[in-house]
Each structure stands twice: as C-alpha cells, then as structure tokens.
Design a protein around this motif. Structure first.
Motif, PDB file in Angstrom:
ATOM      1  N   MET B   1       1.091  -1.133  -0.182  1.00 12.47           N
ATOM      2  CA  MET B   1      -0.643  -0.120  -0.146  1.00 12.47           C
ATOM      3  C   MET B   1       0.741   1.437   0.237  1.00 12.47           C
ATOM      4  SD  MET B   1      -3.264   0.950   0.058  1.00 12.47           S
ATOM      5  CE  MET B   1      -3.512   2.226  -0.087  1.00 12.47           C
ATOM      6  N   PRO B   2       1.018   2.375  -1.013  1.00  9.90           N
ATOM      7  CA  PRO B   2       1.744   2.957  -0.616  1.00  9.90           C
ATOM      8  C   PRO B   2       0.911   4.247   0.117  1.00  9.90           C
ATOM      9  CG  PRO B   2       0.111   3.305  -3.291  1.00  9.90           C
ATOM     10  CD  PRO B   2      -0.223   1.772  -2.471  1.00  9.90           C
ATOM     11  N   ALA B   3       1.822   5.548  -0.141  1.00  6.57           N
ATOM     12  CA  ALA B   3       1.435   6.274   1.180  1.00  6.57           C
ATOM     13  C   ALA B   3       0.179   7.236   0.522  1.00  6.57           C
ATOM     14  CB  ALA B   3       2.607   6.866   1.569  1.00  6.57           C
ATOM     15  N   LEU B   4      -0.343   7.695   1.048  1.00  5.00           N
ATOM     16  CA  LEU B   4      -1.783   8.025   0.118  1.00  5.00           C
ATOM     17  C   LEU B   4      -1.726   9.441   0.650  1.00  5.00           C
ATOM     18  CD1 LEU B   4      -4.792   6.131   0.442  1.00  5.00           C
ATOM     19  CD2 LEU B   4      -2.924   6.262  -1.849  1.00  5.00           C
ATOM     20  N   PHE B   5      -0.951   9.476   1.752  1.00  5.34           N
ATOM     21  CA  PHE B   5      -1.249  11.400   2.927  1.00  5.34           C
ATOM     22  C   PHE B   5       1.259  11.502   2.528  1.00  5.34           C
ATOM     23  CE2 PHE B   5      -2.354  14.827   5.483  1.00  5.34           C
ATOM     24  CZ  PHE B   5      -2.986  15.094   4.734  1.00  5.34           C
ATOM     25  N   PRO B   6       0.993  12.578   2.338  1.00  2.59           N
ATOM     26  CA  PRO B   6       2.603  13.427   2.901  1.00  2.59           C
ATOM     27  C   PRO B   6       2.679  13.910   4.422  1.00  2.59           C
ATOM     28  CG  PRO B   6       1.196  14.629   2.082  1.00  2.59           C
ATOM     29  CD  PRO B   6       0.501  13.680   2.061  1.00  2.59           C
ATOM     30  N   GLU B   7       4.050  13.666   4.723  1.00  2.00           N
ATOM     31  CA  GLU B   7       4.525  13.345   6.225  1.00  2.00           C
ATOM     32  C   GLU B   7       3.585  15.255   6.357  1.00  2.00           C
ATOM     33  OE1 GLU B   7       8.052  11.809   8.693  1.00  2.00           O
ATOM     34  OE2 GLU B   7       8.906  11.897   6.352  1.00  2.00           O
ATOM     35  N   SER B   8       4.111  14.879   7.203  1.00  5.04           N
ATOM     36  CA  SER B   8       3.486  16.412   8.248  1.00  5.04           C
ATOM     37  C   SER B   8       4.778  16.862   8.797  1.00  5.04           C
ATOM     38  CB  SER B   8       1.871  17.158   8.742  1.00  5.04           C
ATOM     39  OG  SER B   8       0.898  16.456   7.844  1.00  5.04           O
ATOM     40  N   ALA B   9       4.941  17.620   8.452  1.00  5.99           N
ATOM     41  CA  ALA B   9       6.504  18.333   9.261  1.00  5.99           C
ATOM     42  C   ALA B   9       6.324  20.007   9.946  1.00  5.99           C
ATOM     43  CB  ALA B   9       7.343  18.081   9.038  1.00  5.99           C
ATOM     44  N   SER B  10       5.978  20.354   9.527  1.00  2.00           N
ATOM     45  CA  SER B  10       6.048  22.177  10.039  1.00  2.00           C
ATOM     46  C   SER B  10       4.357  22.434  10.518  1.00  2.00           C
ATOM     47  CB  SER B  10       6.101  22.893   8.582  1.00  2.00           C
ATOM     48  OG  SER B  10       5.258  22.896   7.504  1.00  2.00           O
ATOM     49  N   THR B  11       4.702  24.005  10.853  1.00  2.00           N
ATOM     50  CA  THR B  11       3.825  24.486  11.967  1.00  2.00           C
ATOM     51  C   THR B  11       2.305  24.207  11.220  1.00  2.00           C
ATOM     52  OG1 THR B  11       4.215  26.775  11.606  1.00  2.00           O
ATOM     53  CG2 THR B  11       4.282  25.302  13.507  1.00  2.00           C
ATOM     54  N   MET B  12       3.322  24.928   9.337  1.00  6.52           N
ATOM     55  CA  MET B  12       1.753  25.029   7.721  1.00  6.52           C
ATOM     56  C   MET B  12       1.116  23.531   7.720  1.00  6.52           C
ATOM     57  SD  MET B  12       0.519  27.743   6.952  1.00  6.52           S
ATOM     58  CE  MET B  12       2.126  29.330   7.809  1.00  6.52           C
ATOM     59  N   ALA B  13       1.834  22.464   8.156  1.00  6.21           N
ATOM     60  CA  ALA B  13       0.991  21.605   7.016  1.00  6.21           C
ATOM     61  C   ALA B  13      -0.398  21.282   8.117  1.00  6.21           C
ATOM     62  CB  ALA B  13       2.421  20.430   8.111  1.00  6.21           C
ATOM     63  N   SER B  14      -0.145  21.311   9.180  1.00  5.84           N
ATOM     64  CA  SER B  14      -1.643  21.274   9.497  1.00  5.84           C
ATOM     65  C   SER B  14      -2.876  21.806   9.271  1.00  5.84           C
ATOM     66  CB  SER B  14      -1.558  20.581  11.620  1.00  5.84           C
ATOM     67  OG  SER B  14      -1.267  22.188  11.964  1.00  5.84           O
ATOM     68  N   ARG B  15      -2.344  23.375   9.301  1.00  5.39           N
ATOM     69  CA  ARG B  15      -3.373  24.426   8.414  1.00  5.39           C
ATOM     70  C   ARG B  15      -3.727  23.694   6.884  1.00  5.39           C
ATOM     71  NH1 ARG B  15      -2.949  30.463  10.349  1.00  5.39           N
ATOM     72  NH2 ARG B  15      -4.713  29.839   9.344  1.00  5.39           N
ATOM     73  N   VAL B  16      -2.905  23.480   6.148  1.00  8.98           N
ATOM     74  CA  VAL B  16      -2.915  23.077   4.831  1.00  8.98           C
ATOM     75  C   VAL B  16      -4.028  22.135   4.767  1.00  8.98           C
ATOM     76  CG1 VAL B  16      -2.580  22.847   2.890  1.00  8.98           C
ATOM     77  CG2 VAL B  16      -1.219  24.482   3.681  1.00  8.98           C
ATOM     78  N   ASP B  17      -3.240  20.693   5.202  1.00  7.85           N
ATOM     79  CA  ASP B  17      -4.195  19.084   5.550  1.00  7.85           C
ATOM     80  C   ASP B  17      -5.873  19.766   5.936  1.00  7.85           C
ATOM     81  OD1 ASP B  17      -1.521  18.574   4.838  1.00  7.85           O
ATOM     82  OD2 ASP B  17      -1.578  17.781   6.664  1.00  7.85           O
ATOM     83  N   ALA B  18      -6.017  20.605   7.036  1.00  4.36           N
ATOM     84  CA  ALA B  18      -7.294  21.129   7.093  1.00  4.36           C
ATOM     85  C   ALA B  18      -8.243  21.364   6.141  1.00  4.36           C
ATOM     86  CB  ALA B  18      -7.369  22.092   8.658  1.00  4.36           C
ATOM     87  N   LEU B  19      -7.817  22.754   5.540  1.00  8.38           N
ATOM     88  CA  LEU B  19      -8.077  22.920   4.333  1.00  8.38           C
ATOM     89  C   LEU B  19      -8.704  21.651   3.072  1.00  8.38           C
ATOM     90  CD1 LEU B  19      -9.505  25.049   2.885  1.00  8.38           C
ATOM     91  CD2 LEU B  19      -7.466  25.878   1.958  1.00  8.38           C
ATOM     92  N   TYR B  20      -7.812  21.187   3.351  1.00  8.18           N
ATOM     93  CA  TYR B  20      -7.379  19.781   2.032  1.00  8.18           C
ATOM     94  C   TYR B  20      -9.069  18.981   2.940  1.00  8.18           C
ATOM     95  CZ  TYR B  20      -5.832  15.786  -0.663  1.00  8.18           C
ATOM     96  OH  TYR B  20      -5.303  14.635  -1.233  1.00  8.18           O
ATOM     97  N   PHE B  21      -8.416  18.527   4.282  1.00  8.43           N
ATOM     98  CA  PHE B  21      -9.910  17.845   4.290  1.00  8.43           C
ATOM     99  C   PHE B  21     -11.454  18.502   3.860  1.00  8.43           C
ATOM    100  CE2 PHE B  21      -6.555  15.952   7.162  1.00  8.43           C
ATOM    101  CZ  PHE B  21      -6.658  14.874   6.085  1.00  8.43           C
ATOM    102  N   PHE B  22     -11.463  19.521   4.161  1.00  6.85           N
ATOM    103  CA  PHE B  22     -12.530  20.348   4.076  1.00  6.85           C
ATOM    104  C   PHE B  22     -12.844  20.457   2.476  1.00  6.85           C
ATOM    105  CE2 PHE B  22     -15.431  24.515   2.805  1.00  6.85           C
ATOM    106  CZ  PHE B  22     -16.236  23.803   3.735  1.00  6.85           C
ATOM    107  N   LEU B  23     -11.979  20.937   1.815  1.00  4.78           N
ATOM    108  CA  LEU B  23     -12.046  20.443   0.636  1.00  4.78           C
ATOM    109  C   LEU B  23     -12.702  18.982  -0.212  1.00  4.78           C
ATOM    110  CD1 LEU B  23      -9.251  23.157  -1.092  1.00  4.78           C
ATOM    111  CD2 LEU B  23     -11.438  22.961  -1.124  1.00  4.78           C
TER     112      LEU B  23
END
Lengths: 538, 312
Positions: B1-23
C-alpha cells in the motif's frame, strides 16, 4: 419499415478528386479537412504521452534521456493544446454545424474559412519542423528566461508555429461571430438558437480577443531570443514574470476555448437523448457568456507562487471562484434536464454523462487550487496535471467524442456500430480515471510535474497511472477504427436517426452542398418535443 | 500500500491539511450528488418506447437561484479559508533564522549567516522559524518542501522569501518545482531538521572561513566601496551604518524602504534610485559580482546596524 437509402446528391459526392477537396469552399468539407488534420495531431500528441507514461513506470530516468523526456512533454503539450484541443470542436463540429443549425447555406466567409485551414496546416508544419530539427524543451508554457536565454532547442520554429496557428483560430472565430449575427434563417432568434451555438459564439469571442495577446507574446519571445531585446531577461533589464502575465492572459481563457464548445455539445446531446427541453435554457446560454467574460480576469491564479503580491493573489483567487459559479450552474441544469426525460442510453449520451461526471470533478478540484493557501502546496505538482486533464480530457475530449458520435450519421450518412462504440466509451471512461485519479494523490504527496526521475515512494501510483494510460490509448484507437469502417460499411442512417430536434436533422444525411433544399423558417423554441410531422424526414 | 498522504513536519502543514480535508468533503459531496442523480435519472427515466419523449419542463427560477447562491456561499468560505492560510504563509514572524538560497542550473546553494555553506542539503533546527531569502543565478527555479507545504519561485534578478517552522526532526525532500531545463528533476535536495543541540553541534562542526557579514566586509574593502561609503558623513556616497530597514529619501521626492532588494539593486544599478543629496557617480557592478557575493555584501550592510562603527 422502408429501406433507407443515401440521398442521390450530397456534399460528399459533389465532386471527386483532390482538387475538389483542397479548393473547396463548402464548410462541411472544410470541417472534414480539419477532422483529418486534428486527428493526425491527436495521435501524434498521444504517442508522446505514451512515451512519457512508459518512462514514469520506474523511478529512475531509464527509458529516455532527460533531454528527450523534456522534449516529449513539451511537444505533447504544444500539440495537444494548440493543434488539437483549441481547434477540435470549433473547427470540425463547429464548421460543420454552425450553418446547418441556423439554417444557412454556408459560413459568412467561405474562402476565409478555407484560408484558416491552410494557416492551421502551415502552423502545424512549422511545429513539425521544430520537432524534426531536434524538438523543443521549454514546456508548452515557454517560461522565460529559460525559453529566451537558456534553452538551446528549436524554440523559434515552435513559437512561430503557435503564432501562425493563432491566426487560423482568430479567423475561424471571426467567421462564426459574423455568421451567427448575420445569417440566421427567418425566425431563428437568439433565444431559439441551439445552446451549441451560444457556446460557439462565446468561444469565438475569446478566440478573437485573446489570441492576439498570445501572438504578441510569442513575438516578444522571438525578439528577445534572436535580437536580445530585454523584455523578460533580468540580465537585460527585463522582467521574467511579465511573460507569465502575458502568456496566461491568453492561455487561461484558452482553457474555456477548449471546454465551452464541449459544454455546447453536451447540451445538444442531453436534450436529444432525453427528448426534452434543456432545463433553464437562458441560464445555460448566459453561463457560457459569463464564463467567456470572467475567464479573462483570472490569469493571475497561475502566479500565486511566482512573486505576485499577496493582494493581487487575493483578487485573482476571488475572481477564480466566481468563474466556477456559471460552470456549476450548467452542471446542475444538465442534471435537472434528465429529470423526467425519456433517456436513451446511446453512445453520445454515455459520453455526455461521462462529461458531466468528470467535468464536475475537474471543476471541484478547480475550487481546491483557486484557494491560494492550498494552491501553494500543489501548484507545479501532479495535482495540477490531474486537474487540467479532468477538464481537458475528461471534459473537452469526452464532449468532442460524444459530439462526433452524435453527428457522425449527419456527417457520413451512416451509423457507427453501437455496441462497439458503447464498449469503447466505457474503456475510455475507466482508462481515463485510472490514469488521472492517482495523479491527484501524487500531487498532494508532492511529486512535481515535469520530472524525468522521481523518488521511489511515488512508484505505485505512477504505475497505476501508466496502466490507465495504456487502457485509454486502446480506447481511443477503437473509435478511430470503427468510424473509418462505418464510412463504407455502416448502416444507412437516414435524415434523423436519433429522432432529435434541430435544423441539422431536417435535411438529408449527408446534407446537400447547399445544406437545405429551401431556406427553413423557424417557428418554435429549440428542443421542442414531440417533433412536428415534417421534421420526420428519415 | 503506497502512502496516500504526505508527512506533516511544519506548523503550516496542519493548516493546509485541514483545508484539504474540508475541500475533499465538499468535492465528495457534490460529485456523489451529481453522479448519483445522473445514474438514478438515467435508470429511472430510461426510454421505454422508441417514440418516447420527455416531460417538458422549462426551468425553475427558485432552483436556479438555489444552485447559484449555495455554491457561491461555499466558494466564499473556501476563499476566506484559503486566503487566511496564505496570509500566514506570506507573513514570517519578526524573529526568524535567515538563510540565503541561490538556485542555479541544477543545484541549490545555501548560505548560513555564520558562514556555513551547503549544496543540496539544508540543516535547520526544529521549532524555530526559518526564513529563506532566495534568488537565482539563471532561470526561474522553485523551492518546494512537501512535508512543510511551502513553495515559492526563485527568480533571477530579485529576492523572494518563504518561511517555515519545522516541527519534527528528520530528512525531507526538497524539490525544484519550476521547470528549469535538462536536469530539472535532478535539482533536488534534502532539508535536515535537527534538535537545537544537534544543530548547534552541526554549526560549530562545519568548517567556515568567517561569517557571511565578515566575508562581505572583506569584499566591501576589496571592491573599494569603502572609499565613498564611509562611516563618517564625509564620503561621496551615503552612509550605510544604520541604513537597513530605514526609509530612504530619494531624489525627486520618492521614498523607498532599504530592504535586501533595494541594496541589491543599488549595487547592480546604482542609477535606478539615487539617494537625495548625492551625485549619481557610483559605477555599476552588474556582471562583475556573483549572486553569492551580492548576498555577502547585503549581509554586511545589514550587519552595520548592530555593529559599533569603528570611526566613531
């Protein structure tokens, strides 16, 4: 049931021999000249895509060299955008249908129409020249200063090919605008026009107003490359980002040149195969115009990370969301049209339903990347590749194939084999999704576009995508084969095999050179069902 | 199973990811709605007799309004959300660790203020805001670190910035995301995020010839800049002590804030912006010094703000 026969006189048997084609002024024959030319370019551009997908099966760059790979994706883009997608529907189906749909004998300027085909071919020859003299490696976007200073490939011939072909586009657009204004049959008011014509009209406006900017931009690139004028190269006092503004000022509206005609085709198919008026006709018509106008105001969303100011990015983002609304309106109206229709599952309708579904995904992912804070992460990755292929292949190309099947009986006088056509529509739909859906995931994972080699963790998704592409390739070859076959062996279609409304179905299949025995008089709205008795010629 | 989601390693990553999930939620809802309706209608209203026709329905104003206004409202929410994430991305905190980046075909060069130089590897400490000040020697490049969800073009002839604050030690991909020619896909590197103590050890363990500012000072003397730009007001050129960050009065009444881009421009094209009260006598250094030397000079000028001027 009486046996159908081909009419004794029609545009295809009105003169034989090469001259009767190459010097024709008949819009229908010119449409077929275009069909031959764009089909050639489609398979040429497609063959580059096959090589790209083959290379990307494995992470290291092992099948072709990096130089060759860069040329492959450049030529794939240049050929598919400028020599297939932009001319596709307008110059084939548009050329064929605009006079037929408004009850005219021909376009307003038949010689100009032939001239635009020759200009297109000349532009194509320049591009093929660029290809055989070593190719181009700038990407279809020709970003400066790479294209003007750094690249050592055949940039000038390719840019000239695009410059020249642009004039073909401008002349075709002009011809359609004048024809639609001046040559409508008695009673064919603007709001009695089929929606295909509204979208062709909107497309023509973009072609006439936008293409000159592209032409100027290509000239500036050539001037900087050859004469070292400092437009874009900072070392010469230029601004590299200026190029991006100019390029996208045309090339974003060009996306609507590609997809608006397909939307028009889908409106026709949905009405014909539901035997029903389009829900909210005027909203669909005005949505086309709104897309054409707003499409000119969103180019800056390609520059969010290119050093554009924060506030410019905000404004372009807001405008980009606005252009999504008329597209959404269209999707909802098509869907509502199917409610209480009498829906026939013929091949064109399968393509139209495929279009609506795939365009919806393409449009919704457009919302993703219109949001600036999200776009920063995915721009220049495979997310963008997936998004615009959903619009251009899932949307524009599905519409084109649907339209080609829908009007094929009118064009050729014969029916294509229905079961085989349904099968290949299914193959294309599956192959398409398998090719491009994994690329959304790849993009969010961070795989940049235009990469010849990539880290191994991206391999599984790339292999899936390549597998999909091989299915898609087969899917495209089948219609090519059976449509050719049907020219000779297909069943005789009759004037109106679908029982569809519209002036083009009231004349014989294939139509006579002058289109109609006598000028039709229009007395009712489009898509009126059941058809009046005289409409049943077949 | 390949990774479907990139690693989150910055303070900005979670903010972009939250928007991604909403979208994704919005996209799935509308895709399923449209596809579901199409399939349902296609089956429910399939043609039963060859002569069948649909029920004529002209349209419905209320529905048209509904499916114009509701998508517009959803779009407005996405717009505001996307804009707020972007504002955060484009506004670095006041205190940042600054690192200079020079892109060239096909490598990344990083210069730390203390003088450490790296190629295709960038060492940064975890938990500290890092600002990259970037320029290119040739064509357009682009710094992209997927794990941090940040990206910005690196342009020739000007400085662009991005900032990030890493949250997790590790090694992360750094890609060039703007096509830059033959070996574009080889213009890659790694960001190595370290615990602060390890980072300090790495800094002191790297061989350096002197800080960026001190190299710049030497260059300042070698190029004879010092002749005119003197610490006292007797020079023929403006005093540079305390210049950085100040508003400069130009000839013709305009003003400009003395940032990195202004200093760079004044070295390369001195005649572009003349400080009020001075003659345009400075020669151009265009083509005479490299982007890296420019950065050293810029850093030297910046250092003059804090350093006690020897002439006083």
């Amino acid at each position: 049931m009486r046996t159908l026969v081909l009419p004794p006189h029609h545009y295809l048997n009105d003169g034989y021999g090469i001259k009767s084609w190459l010097l024709t002024r008949d819009h229908k024959r010119i449409a077929l000249l275009y069909l031959a030319a764009i089909t050639f370019f489609f398979f040429l551009g497609g063959s580059f895509a096959v090589l790209i997908r083959l290379e990307l099966v494995t992470p290291p760059g092992d099948l072709v060299s990096d130089e060759t790979y860069n040329k492959l994706f450049t030529m794939h883009g240049v050929i598919m955008v400028f020599f297939f997608l932009i001319p596709s529907i307008p110059s084939t189906l548009g050329n064929f249908l605009v006079p037929l749909m408004i009850g005219a004998k021909d376009l307003a300027f038949p010689k100009l129409n032939l001239a635009s085909w020759y200009i297109y071919v000349l532009g194509g020859l320049f591009t093929i020249y660029a290809l055989v003299t070593g190719g181009v490696d700038t990407g279809w976007t020709f970003y400066t200063p790479y294209s003007t200073v750094s690249s050592t490939t055949s940039v000038i011939p390719a840019a000239m090919g695009i410059f020249i072909t642009g004039f073909s586009s401008i002349l075709t657009g002009l011809n359609f605008i004048v024809t639609i204004h001046r040559m409508r049959a008695p009673g064919m008011t603007w709001f009695r026009m089929p929606l295909f014509l509204w979208s062709i009209y909107a497309t023509s406006l973009i072609m006439v107003l936008g293409t000159p900017v592209l032409a100027i931009t290509m000239l500036l690139v050539a001037a900087e490359r050859v004469l070292h004028f400092g437009f874009f190269d900072p070392a010469l006092g230029g601004d590299p980002v200026l190029f991006q503004h100019l390029f996208w000022f045309y090339s974003h509206p060009a996306v609507y040149i590609m997809v608006l005609p397909s939307m028009g085709v889908v409106s026709e198919i949905v009405a014909a195969f539901c035997r029903k008026q389009i829900f909210g006709y005027k909203f669909v018509a005005f949505a086309s115009m709104a897309i054409a106008v707003l499409g000119f105001l969103v180019w800056g969303h390609h520059l969010y990370v290119a050093g554009e100011s924060v506030y410019a990015a905000m404004i372009f983002s807001a405008l980009s969301f606005m252009v999504a609304i008329p597209s959404a309106v269209k999707v909802f109206n098509w869907t509502a049209t199917m409610y209480k229709g009498s829906i026939s599952w013929k091949t064109p309708m399968l393509y139209a339903m495929g279009f609506i579904g795939l365009f919806t995904i393409g449009g919704l992912t457009g919302l993703f990347i219109a949001a600036v804070g999200f776009d920063v992460h995915v721009t220049d990755t495979y997310f963008i590749i997936a998004h615009f292929h959903y619009i251009m292949v899932g949307g524009a190309l599905m519409g084109y194939l649907g339209g080609l099947h829908y009007w094929w009986p009118k064009i050729s006088g014969r029916l294509y084999p229905e079961s085989l056509a349904k099968l290949s529509a299914g193959i294309i739909f599956l192959g398409f999704n398998l090719t491009f859906f994994p690329q959304f995931i790849l993009g969010y994972l961070g795989m940049p576009r235009r990469y010849h080699a990539y880290p191994p963790e991206f391999q599984v998704l790339n292999v899936l995508s390549s597998a999909g592409a091989s299915i898609l390739g087969v899917g495209y070859l089948i219609p090519m084969a059976y449509l050719m076959w049907s020219l000779r062996y297909g069943k005789i279609a009759g004037a109106n095999p679908w029982g569809a409304s519209g002036l083009e179905w009231t004349t014989t299949s294939p139509p006579p050179t002058e289109n109609f025995a006598e000028t039709p008089i229009v007395t009712e709205e489009p898509y009126t069902y059941p058809l009046r008795a005289e409409a049943h010629l077949g | 199973m390949p990774a479907l989601f990139p690693e989150s390693a910055s303070t900005m990553a979670s903010r972009v990811d939250a928007l991604y999930f909403f979208l994704i939620a919005v996209a799935v809802f509308f895709s399923v709605l449209i596809a579901g309706l199409i399939v349902y209608f296609a089956v429910r209203y399939r043609r039963r007799t060859p002569e069948g026709v649909g029920v004529n329905i002209h349209g419905g104003l209320l529905l048209e309004i509904a499916w114009t206004v509701i998508p517009a409202l959803i779009a407005a929410v996405i717009f505001v959300w996307g804009a707020s994430v972007f504002f955060a991305m484009s506004r670095p905190p006041d205190e940042t660790l600054n690192i200079y980046v020079v892109g060239k075909q096909w490598m990344w060069k990083f210069q730390h203020l203390d003088g450490q130089r790296e190629i295709n590897e960038l060492h940064v400490p975890v938990g500290r805001a890092v600002k990259l000040i970037m320029t290119s020697e040739d064509v357009i490049h682009d710094v992209f670190v997927p794990a941090f969800r940040v990206k910005a073009d690196v342009l020739p002839g000007r400085y662009t910035n991005i900032w990030f604050q890493a949250t997790k030690p590790g090694r992360y991909h750094l890609f060039c995301a703007e096509y830059c020619g033959t070996r574009h896909s080889g213009m890659i590197g790694e960001v190595i995020v370290m615990e602060p103590s390890e980072y300090e050890a790495w800094l002191s363990g790297s061989r350096v010839e002197g800080s960026l500012a001190s190299t710049g000072e030497k260059l300042f003397q070698d190029l004879a800049c010092i002749t005119c730009h003197r610490a006292d007001t007797q020079g023929r050129g403006p005093v540079l002590q305390g210049l950085f960050g100040k508003t400069v009065q130009l000839q013709g009444g305009e003003t400009v804030v003395a940032d990195e881009a202004y200093i760079r421009e004044s070295i390369l094209r001195p005649a572009a912006k003349i400080t009020a009260g001075y003659q345009p006598i400075m020669p151009t250094f265009q083509g005479l010094i490299s982007e890296e030397q420019l950065l050293e000079l810029v850093e030297y000028v910046k250092s003059l703000n804090t350093q006690q001027s020897p002439a006083k």
